[in-house]
Design a protein around this motif. Structure first.
Motif, mmCIF file in Angstrom:
data_model
loop_
_atom_site.group_PDB
_atom_site.id
_atom_site.type_symbol
_atom_site.label_atom_id
_atom_site.label_comp_id
_atom_site.label_asym_id
_atom_site.label_seq_id
_atom_site.Cartn_x
_atom_site.Cartn_y
_atom_site.Cartn_z
ATOM 1 N N ASN A 18 0.796 -1.382 0.087
ATOM 2 C CA ASN A 18 0.078 0.066 0.008
ATOM 3 C C ASN A 18 0.822 1.277 0.095
ATOM 4 O O ASN A 18 0.369 2.342 0.547
ATOM 5 N N SER A 60 10.393 13.862 4.994
ATOM 6 C CA SER A 60 9.746 14.334 3.913
ATOM 7 C C SER A 60 8.590 15.373 3.952
ATOM 8 O O SER A 60 8.112 15.863 3.061
ATOM 9 N N TYR A 99 5.942 3.858 9.064
ATOM 10 C CA TYR A 99 4.949 2.946 7.914
ATOM 11 C C TYR A 99 5.885 2.448 7.085
ATOM 12 O O TYR A 99 5.769 1.388 6.645
ATOM 13 N N ASP A 125 3.383 14.851 4.735
ATOM 14 C CA ASP A 125 3.206 14.585 3.341
ATOM 15 C C ASP A 125 2.380 13.531 3.145
ATOM 16 O O ASP A 125 1.279 13.598 2.308
ATOM 17 N N ALA A 132 2.573 8.807 12.416
ATOM 18 C CA ALA A 132 3.610 9.820 12.618
ATOM 19 C C ALA A 132 2.892 11.082 13.167
ATOM 20 O O ALA A 132 3.369 11.821 14.231
HETATM 21 P P1 5GP Z 1 1.453 6.786 9.115
HETATM 22 O O1 5GP Z 1 2.383 7.119 10.260
HETATM 23 O O2 5GP Z 1 0.370 8.050 9.120
HETATM 24 O O3 5GP Z 1 1.056 5.339 8.895
HETATM 25 O O4 5GP Z 1 2.208 6.837 7.931
HETATM 26 C C1 5GP Z 1 2.554 8.164 7.466
HETATM 27 C C2 5GP Z 1 4.113 8.227 7.353
HETATM 28 O O5 5GP Z 1 4.563 7.282 6.526
HETATM 29 C C3 5GP Z 1 4.138 9.718 6.415
HETATM 30 O O6 5GP Z 1 5.183 10.487 7.442
HETATM 31 C C4 5GP Z 1 5.195 9.351 5.365
HETATM 32 O O7 5GP Z 1 6.496 9.627 5.371
HETATM 33 C C5 5GP Z 1 5.136 7.752 5.297
HETATM 34 N N1 5GP Z 1 4.042 7.076 4.444
HETATM 35 C C6 5GP Z 1 3.160 6.445 4.698
HETATM 36 N N2 5GP Z 1 2.533 5.963 3.422
HETATM 37 C C7 5GP Z 1 3.225 6.139 2.653
HETATM 38 C C8 5GP Z 1 3.116 6.020 1.157
HETATM 39 O O8 5GP Z 1 2.232 5.625 0.681
HETATM 40 N N3 5GP Z 1 4.158 6.672 0.318
HETATM 41 C C9 5GP Z 1 5.201 7.352 0.875
HETATM 42 N N4 5GP Z 1 5.965 7.886 0.014
HETATM 43 N N5 5GP Z 1 5.286 7.697 2.181
HETATM 44 C C10 5GP Z 1 4.395 7.083 3.025
#
Ligand code: 5GP
Length: 193
Positions: A18, A60, A99, A125, A132
């Motif tokens: 994903n 990022s 993630y 981003d 995060a």
């Molecule tokens: P969460 O903590 O919400 O699960 O994921 C968010 C963080 O993971 C973001 O800071 C981002 O850097 C990274 N991230 C999550 N999903 C993606 C994705 O599909 N593509 C990219 N490039 N970064 C992601």
């Protein structure tokens, strides 16, 4: 936001697990004109909230947060993921699951840079499961700072982090929300900013 959706459709690549790869314009090579537009849009959405600081996490999120802070005319602060001699001993430490790296790290923020006087806009981003942003919220809670809202460039709506944060009462504004994604399909939620 139409411009961001167009860029995702043109240059984004769906990877296993994903993950949407947007390193051609957002994560590695940066389209500065697009990033300025994202900052302008977040500024429009949150300019009446009395924001004193924009907060993100390295690396990022920094470019988008910078563009936003510059438009709002407030400082940008970013949480770090590793301790170094540049950081003071007086830091907030919040454990977070990454993630994209699939590991745990400690989110670090110098205590002097976020205080109880601050009204904070969180910017990142991507929003997937919300870990995060959960770390950034933890820093604000530890500091006693008020969170005015959350601005995200790309929310992967099908992973539920955004809805969870909205249920918790946070104002989450995402400029593109992907509801469905695989190698052949990419569907956006209608009526995004
Ligand atoms: P969460 O903590 O919400 O699960 O994921 C968010 C963080 O993971 C973001 O800071 C981002 O850097 C990274 N991230 C999550 N999903 C993606 C994705 O599909 N593509 C990219 N490039 N970064 C992601």
């Amino acid at each position: 936001m139409q411009l961001l959706e167009d860029m995702i459709l043109k240059y984004g690549k769906v990877r296993g697990g994903n993950v949407l790869k947007v390193d051609g314009f957002l994560n590695h090579r940066l389209d500065t004109a697009l990033i300025c537009e994202l900052g302008q849009e977040f500024c429009k959405l949150f300019e009446k909230e009395g924001i004193t600081k924009v907060l993100t996490v390295e690396s990022s999120g920094i470019a988008i947060a910078y563009a936003t802070a510059e438009k709002l005319k407030v400082p940008l602060v970013f949480a770090k993921k590793t301790m170094s001699s540049n950081i003071s001993d007086e830091v907030y430490k919040v454990p977070v699951h990454s993630y994209t790296h699939n590991n745990d790290y400690m989110m670090l923020m110098t205590k002097a840079y976020i205080t109880s006087d601050d009204i904070v806009l969180l910017v990142d981003d991507f929003l997937a499961n919300g870990c995060a942003l959960g770390g950034l919220i933890g820093i604000c809670e530890a500091a006693g700072a008020k969170i005015a809202g959350i601005g995200v460039a790309i929310e992967k709506g099908f992973q539920g982090g955004g809805d969870l944060l909205r249920q918790q009462g946070y104002r989450v504004e995402s400029l593109a929300v992907i509801d469905k994604m695989d190698e052949n399909t990419l569907e956006f939620r209608a009526n995004c900013k």
